[in-house]
Scaffold this active site. Structure first.
Site, PDB file in Angstrom:
ATOM      1  N   HIS A   1      -1.531  -6.086   4.891  1.00 56.78           N
ATOM      2  CA  HIS A   1      -1.862  -7.576   4.578  1.00 56.78           C
ATOM      3  C   HIS A   1      -0.604  -7.938   4.636  1.00 56.78           C
ATOM      4  O   HIS A   1       0.745  -7.453   4.195  1.00 56.78           O
ATOM      5  CB  HIS A   1      -2.748  -7.535   3.411  1.00 56.78           C
TER       6      HIS A   1
ATOM      7  N   HIS B   1       6.171 -11.030   4.494  1.00 52.53           N
ATOM      8  CA  HIS B   1       6.511  -9.544   4.847  1.00 52.53           C
ATOM      9  C   HIS B   1       5.051  -8.652   4.793  1.00 52.53           C
ATOM     10  O   HIS B   1       4.397  -9.159   3.984  1.00 52.53           O
ATOM     11  CB  HIS B   1       7.654  -8.825   4.261  1.00 52.53           C
TER      12      HIS B   1
END
Ligand code: 2AM
Length: 187
Positions: free
Chosen positions: A37, A121
């Site tokens: 995720h 990220h």
């Protein structure tokens, strides 16, 4: 208390692409594909009543749906301190805008402002004593990694259940973005 964070979900196709990056680094614990995720905001432990306020605040966030493209890989920390291998995202105003909207909604419901700069990220692996040369080879072999564009039509509030085999992430609620396929048309 509930341990919460707000994240973007990734499509199955993108998660498979990311899962395909794994390997070749001793001491790396790779994220399970279903757990991949992009965190917009880590909230941490909050009492249940504040969690309800957070839910209400996130439901008020208005930001446009957009397309996300993944671009490149990197490492947080260096040398013996290398901690995280990640996949990056192509810079774009829409993601920064969305993150700022989420941040201000959370601050309005009483959470302390996030001091750290947002560095989007996707955590691919957590590292423990990984050899620097293998990290270097991982980064150079995958330097040209790109995936997407992927439609982002909602954000998700997650509860994290820490555990010995790694945390389990439980999606609590999804909040549609404006103009995405999931947006409610009524009302
Ligand atoms: P990370 O993957 O870079 O560790 C759930 O823990 C999510 O929240 C992860 O994506 C994690 O990012 C992120 N996160 C950000 N700050 C965190 C913190 N202080 N503690 C735990 N998770 C954090």
């Amino acid at each position: 208390m509930l341990r919460l964070f707000v994240a973007l979900d990734l499509t199955e196709e993108i998660r498979q692409r990311l899962a395909g990056l794994a390997g070749g680094v001793p001491g790396a614990r790779w994220t399970e594909p279903e757990n991949l995720h992009l965190t917009l905001r880590f909230i941490g432990e909050v009492p249940e009543d504040q969690a309800m306020d957070i839910d209400a605040a996130l439901a008020e966030v208005r930001a446009p749906a957009f397309a996300l493209t993944l671009d490149g890989v990197g490492v947080f920390g260096s040398g013996r301190r290398a901690r995280i291998l990640w996949a990056g995202v192509e810079r774009g105003a829409a993601l920064a805008h969305l993150q700022a909207k989420v941040e201000s909604a959370l601050v309005r419901c009483g959470l302390p402002a996030e001091e750290r700069k947002f560095s989007p990220h996707i955590t691919l692996a957590r590292l423990k004593d990984a050899p620097a040369d293998r990290i270097g080879r991982f980064l150079s072999d995958r330097a040209l990694f790109r995936a997407g564009p992927m439609p982002v039509g909602h954000i998700t509030l997650y509860r994290s259940h820490p555990g010995n085999g790694g945390a389990v992430y439980e999606p609590l609620r999804e909040y549609p973005l404006d103009g995405g396929p999931e947006e409610e048309t009524a009302g």
